[in-house]
Design an enzyme around this catalytic site. Structure first.
Site: not given
Ligand SMILES: *Cc1c(COP(=O)(O)O)cnc(C)c1O
Length: 398
Positions: A185, A210-211, A357, A114
């Site tokens: 992660d 939150y996911k 997705r 990400f």
């Molecule tokens: C959703 C996601 C994020 C989002 O980071 P936030 O700081 O919570 O906005 C970061 N890394 C990955 C791999 C994600 O899937």
């Protein structure tokens, strides 16, 4: 324990007529969360005011909730703490890991990660100076790219776009073999499938709630530090609540005991209340049952869509152990197709440049939902229902 998925489904607010295949991006509202947050607001904040930090246990909440997350990610008790956002936790874990391997200067990640993880790594390298570098390789090349120059690997287990899954045990073993540390992660793993941090010997892990964990928009992130590093990992974001004795108000920073040192500032008490209600649902979930149900749903979706929609190309690996709990398809008109689906009550999302997705979360999605979603998608494709101007305009959040 056999998980009762009818009961878990009943624990969520699911708008009538909506098939929600986006719990991998923002989980739905647990029915108990609204009352729990209201209780925290009125009975705790309203009546206790400042004494709530002690009386209502707000100050201990980040570690208390962390222990409940630990069960879901195969972590030892006392190794997980809540707070901040995932991006911040990525930075924290990276900075600690780099400080533990001072002779090495390379962070290794992959192009399926990400972007925020990569941006945080880049930013940290710039702060640390010229000899630090982020090395980004293709996902398939990660294992071979781990050599004796790598200080730390920063790998997201499940690819946010394709759902491809890395082999956490193999990468961790290879990293340790080469003298590198690992940061995992778990953004698309926690609550999506069983994770075994302690068993694979991971060094650090981070993730959001939150996911798949359903804490609501802006819910806090978590960080895991392996017990063997807990007293040596030095937090770069050395805030007062990570201090050994915050209320001594010393002028010098001394890291707190164990995982407590990874706290930074005041915890988000209201968001943590929502998360606690969300975690109550998880108490009755066996992660092996969850994984089995998830694979049934994703297999069903892949089979149904491939049979009915020849123009959509599967972007997710077929093999069970090479994917998480989402299924993605590619199409050049992916954005418009997703808008047409959303207009018909099937909610997924779009990830540039061409990914549709769909997240499958057995806590509230069943086989009849999958069958309906396939039917709607098949109709949108067969009748080109996506081919309308209103479905082309990109919103701010896709
Ligand atoms: C959703 C996601 C994020 C989002 O980071 P936030 O700081 O919570 O906005 C970061 N890394 C990955 C791999 C994600 O899937």
């Amino acid at each position: 324990m056999t998980t009762d998925f009818t009961a878990t489904r009943d624990a969520f607010v699911l708008p009538e007529g909506m098939i929600y295949l986006d719990g991998n991006s923002l989980g739905p509202l647990p029915k108990a969360a609204a009352a729990r947050v209201a209780q925290t607001v009125t009975a705790e904040w309203g009546q206790m005011l400042i004494t709530g930090w002690n009386k209502a246990g707000w100050m201990d909440q980040p570690a208390r909730v962390g222990d409940r997350i630990a069960r879901l990610i195969g972590a030892e008790a006392g190794t997980v703490v809540m707070g901040d956002t995932l991006s911040i936790k990525v930075y924290q874990a990276l900075a600690s890991a780099l400080a533990m391997t001072p002779t090495r200067k390379v962070i290794l990640s992959d192009s399926g990660n990400f972007p925020s993880d990569l941006y945080m790594a880049e930013g940290l390298c710039r702060t640390l100076g010229a000899d630090y570098a982020l090395r980004v390789v293709e996902p398939e090349a990660v294992l071979d790219a781990i050599d004796e120059t790598v200080a730390v690997t920063l790998i997201t287990e499940i690819d946010y776009r394709t759902g491809r899954r890395h082999d956490m045990a193999a990468i961790t073993a290879r990293a340790h073999d080469q003298g590198a540390l690992t940061i995992w992660d778990l953004a698309h793993s926690a609550g999506a499938l069983p994770v075994h941090l302690a068993k694979v010997g991971a060094d650090f892990a981070v993730g959001c709630t939150y996911k798949y964990l359903n804490s609501g928009p802006g819910g806090p992130a978590f960080i895991y530090v392996a017990p063997r590093h807990a007293e040596t990992a030095r937090p770069a974001l050395s805030g007062w609540l990570g201090h050994e004795s915050p209320f001594a108000f010393d002028l010098d920073y001394r890291p707190g005991r164990g995982i407590e040192r990874m706290r930074v500032g005041t915890p988000p008490v209201l968001q943590l209340a929502a998360l606690e209600a969300a975690l109550d649902v998880w108490d009755s979930v066996d992660l092996a049952d969850l994984r089995a149900a998830s694979l049934t749903l994703t297999d069903q979706f892949i089979k149904g869509v491939e049979a009915a929609c020849p123009d959509l190309a599967l972007a997710t690996p077929r093999e069970h152990d090479r994917r998480g709990s989402q299924v993605s398809f590619r199409h050049p008109q992916g954005y418009a197709i997703m808008q047409a689906l959303i207009a018909r009550g099937v909610i997924g999302d779009f990830r540039a440049p061409d990914i549709l997705r769909f997240g499958f979360t057995p806590l509230f999605i069943g086989e009849s939902d999958v069958a309906k979603a396939v039917d709607v998608l098949a109709e949108v494709m067969a009748k080109r229902l996506w081919d309308r101007l209103e479905y082309q305009t990109r919103a701010k959040v896709t």
